[in-house]
Design an enzyme around this catalytic site. Sequence first.
Site, short mmCIF file in Angstrom:
data_model
loop_
_atom_site.label_atom_id
_atom_site.label_comp_id
_atom_site.label_asym_id
_atom_site.label_seq_id
_atom_site.Cartn_x
_atom_site.Cartn_y
_atom_site.Cartn_z
N LYS A 142 -7.64 43.86 -49.34
CA LYS A 142 -8.34 44.72 -50.29
C LYS A 142 -9.46 45.49 -49.60
O LYS A 142 -9.61 46.70 -49.77
CB LYS A 142 -8.87 43.89 -51.46
N TYR B 15 23.91 35.84 -26.39
CA TYR B 15 24.33 35.92 -27.79
C TYR B 15 23.79 34.75 -28.61
O TYR B 15 23.36 33.74 -28.05
CB TYR B 15 25.87 35.97 -27.90
N GLY C 135 -3.35 36.98 -57.97
CA GLY C 135 -3.77 36.08 -59.04
C GLY C 135 -4.14 34.68 -58.60
O GLY C 135 -4.48 33.83 -59.42
N ARG D 70 -14.76 40.54 -55.90
CA ARG D 70 -13.32 40.25 -55.88
C ARG D 70 -12.91 39.64 -54.56
O ARG D 70 -13.39 40.03 -53.50
CB ARG D 70 -12.51 41.54 -56.04
N CYS E 121 24.29 27.96 -30.35
CA CYS E 121 25.18 27.78 -31.51
C CYS E 121 24.66 26.77 -32.51
O CYS E 121 25.34 26.41 -33.45
CB CYS E 121 26.60 27.43 -31.05
N SER F 139 25.86 26.89 -23.86
CA SER F 139 25.54 27.22 -25.24
C SER F 139 24.58 26.15 -25.74
O SER F 139 24.88 24.96 -25.67
CB SER F 139 26.80 27.26 -26.10
N MET G 108 -6.62 33.79 -56.46
CA MET G 108 -8.05 33.55 -56.24
C MET G 108 -8.88 34.27 -57.31
O MET G 108 -8.35 34.84 -58.22
CB MET G 108 -8.43 33.96 -54.82
N ARG H 228 -2.87 49.03 -51.48
CA ARG H 228 -2.28 48.27 -50.36
C ARG H 228 -0.80 48.61 -50.33
O ARG H 228 -0.24 49.14 -51.29
CB ARG H 228 -2.48 46.78 -50.56
N HIS I 189 25.33 16.46 -43.61
CA HIS I 189 26.69 16.95 -43.57
C HIS I 189 26.96 17.96 -44.68
O HIS I 189 27.47 19.06 -44.46
CB HIS I 189 27.64 15.75 -43.69
C1 PEP Z 1 24.04 21.45 -32.09
O1 PEP Z 1 23.78 20.28 -31.83
O2 PEP Z 1 23.17 22.32 -32.20
C2 PEP Z 1 25.42 21.87 -32.32
C3 PEP Z 1 25.73 23.15 -32.48
O3 PEP Z 1 26.35 20.89 -32.44
P1 PEP Z 1 26.52 20.00 -33.76
O4 PEP Z 1 25.65 20.56 -34.82
O5 PEP Z 1 27.94 20.04 -34.10
O6 PEP Z 1 26.08 18.65 -33.28
#
Ligand code: PEP
Length: 886
Positions: free
Chosen positions: A21, A866, A99, A90, A846, A778, A101, A334, A447
């Site tokens: 502000k 990647y 809202g 203010r 990954c 990876s 504070m 703002r 899972h």
């Molecule tokens: C990981 O451990 O990040 C992975 C990609 O393998 P997972 O989740 O299957 O153990």
Amino acid sequence: RRFVFAFNEGDKDQRELLGGKGAGLAEMTNLGLPVPPGFTVSTEACRYYLSQGELPPSLAAEIDAHLKRLEAERGKRLGAAEDPMLVSVRSGAKFSMPGMMETVLDIGLNDASVVGLAKATGSERFAWDSYRRLIQMFGSTVLGIDAARFGAVLDDAERANGAAGDLDLDTDALRGVVKAYKGIVRDTTGRDFPQEPREQLDMAVRAVFRSWNTERARIYRRQERIPHDLGTAVNVMAMVYGNLGPDSGTGVAFTRDPATGAPGVYGDYLSEAQGEDVVAGIRSPVPLEDLEQLDPASFTELRRIMAMLEGHYRDLCDIEFTIERGKLWMLQTRVGKRTAAAAFRMAIQFLDDGLIDVGEALARVTGDQLAQLMFPQFDPGFEAKPIATGVPASPGAAVGTAVFDSATAAQTGGKVILVRRETSPDDLPGIIAAEGILTSRGGKTSHAAVVARGMGKTCVVGADDLEIDTDQRRLTTADGVVVREGDTISIDGTSGCVYAGTIDVVPSPVVEYFEGRLDVDEHRRDPVVQAVSRMMIYADEHRRLGVHANADTADDAKRARRFGADGIGLCRTEHMFLGERRHHVEALILAETAAERDKVLAELLPMQLGDFVGIFTEMDGLPVTIRLIDPPLHEFLPDLTELSVKVALAEARGEVDEGDVRLLRAVKRLHEQNPMLGLRGVRLGLVVPGLVAMQVRAIAEAAAARIRAGDDPRPEIMVPLIGGTEEFELMREEIERVLHDVAEATGIEVRAKIGTMIELPRAALTAGRISRHAEFFSFGTNDLTQTTWGFSRDDVEGSFFPAYLEKGIFVTSPFESLDEEGVGRLVSIAVEEGRAARENLLIGVCGEHGGDPSSVHFFDRIGLDYVSCSPFRVPIARLEAGRAAV
Ligand code: PEP
Ligand code: MG
């Protein structure tokens, strides 16, 4: 050190010090807009006050000096008996916390100055109305008196005077209200309402500082991920009066529609009102357009200023203004908050208007916003109270009948919500069949959560207030609400809320677009889809990072491709053995003789072969990284306790089942206290003869088949969970041997890169040795996070993580956003040392972090090739990779 700054001393870039502000007021002052004069007490003063318990010693003198200047400028004195100056106080933090504070208006009024104000303005009614407002606001925010007590007095006064609202109370009635208010203050605090203006101001400043730490402010910050240590600034401004008669009023406005991004003027106006009246909803405001009739001059001026501000900020602005007897005053501006849809639309509009460039347009949208646009959502208008709340594990909205086991879910057909205490691989058919999944245990990497996210299914886990009784087929909430099998429930995977009954869901047009289900007309008609599709093009043009998908089936692969994946970065082959096929894996693990084992492997081979053929077909010409099997054994073997009970009961009945007895023996032999740290990954491949060979054979034969069909399959074989190079080298020898054998047998040489996951600290720290033998890395950041922190990925989110988040040990779970300082350091070391030994080492990630916006930026920074994430997150990662590159 200075703690106070006049409005003309700052600018819009000083939000850290002056709050949003304060910075906005400074900017408008510099632009020459009509801003009442004032000054800002910095966030630094707030931090001092909150840590020391008192205001900085020099602050009083600084405020005095600024007040004096203000008084000189206005030609009035704060709270003087004649023609008094009043000020507003203010809050205003770096990040807006609407809202959350406190605000106090009309500071400076007392028993004497109220008379002076009446005389000076010629309106007694106005003066007494302002006085009652001050006591009401000051009483509730500074003195902590329950606001309802003041509200009740006002209601009584309205009733006694036959008034329809506060506007109909005359001066005498307002005098009565003030008297009653003062009584409340005396009764509750034991002292009179403070009459000294300067003391009022000091108390209000302190109250605003304190309001930084109210419960609701803390909750809001946690939700919005705003750090708790920023503090708020305080803005003190000469009052202008929107309640000075019918030619006065106050309003809020947006330069475009913040909900949809549509151009135009949006806002509300309330005449004869002050400050918070509009947002507080005391009376119903009129649409801003009506101001054109009420006060055409002010309306024209307002529109001119709004256009100027938007051009200046080159973004949506929201503003607050007051009109005092036909004179327009700007009280706030703002860059306005907006919905995800509006963010995309406006970025494109500003780009097309030439106000911003592509880089800036990309900077103005986020992967999180795109994610919001991609989930089906509950109809925004619904009103219902949740019956329980859990961990929001996979966003979206799902409605269906509750079912309590997987088989029923798969058979029932129609829309079902699978409700389980926790899920196991056996539940996969149920998860596939269900609209959504609800569990009372587990966290975001359980899972159920991982599988659901992979499928883009709504999932709420760890709703531990729910008593889930699978035998009785019902769940019971903490309040005793019972939901039986067949009853409809609705779950919100974005908030974690669970509702009884049906809440309407609307599908996401953005997903329809990615899925290729919109025709050209539908596409043209939807401005959000258009904006998203253009942003995706810009992101792809700019991004350096590749975006691959985690996909285990041909269907997933197909979707990944539609969603723009550049390949598959992780095919979890153990997922191919869930459900029906699980028993083969069980048999394999339990096999006691080579013959038994070979038999099972022979059964598995054609299944794997078929899987890979399907995936290669979908991913023709793109890399497919196949990870050798990595099943934590507890996910594949029956539960020790359950099986023990079953066998014991059977024995008691004299009905011994030899198969079960044998199974129990094996389960006992293989039982692990910490299966996540046990016989899994490469370890399993090294101790179960023939397993890896079977998988590699399936990969090579599938690839050979596709080559024969004229395709260009690009398999990459990945070894999981190694701790060092020795394990990898042994695996590599075996993989090469099988590739060679298949080449001999088929006459087709399949060229497959052979690489490894880096998901244990030891692997990261010895990456330089590993990369001499591995063609790619990876990062399995799920396991790497688990093993670096020593946090069990299966358990923590439901147990102590809430407390950790509450205590601010981390702002987000390290399983969600990469812990750059610790886990990220290991990743960096492995990148550096891996590449030092092999320059062209291909490196990706990954783990779940591959689809997390802030983690994507980190991976871009440290030079990964990647990221890989679930198909549904591919567009999000593409967008973030583009944003990271500009
Ligand atoms: C990981 O451990 O990040 C992975 C990609 O393998 P997972 O989740 O299957 O153990
Ligand atoms: Mg792993």
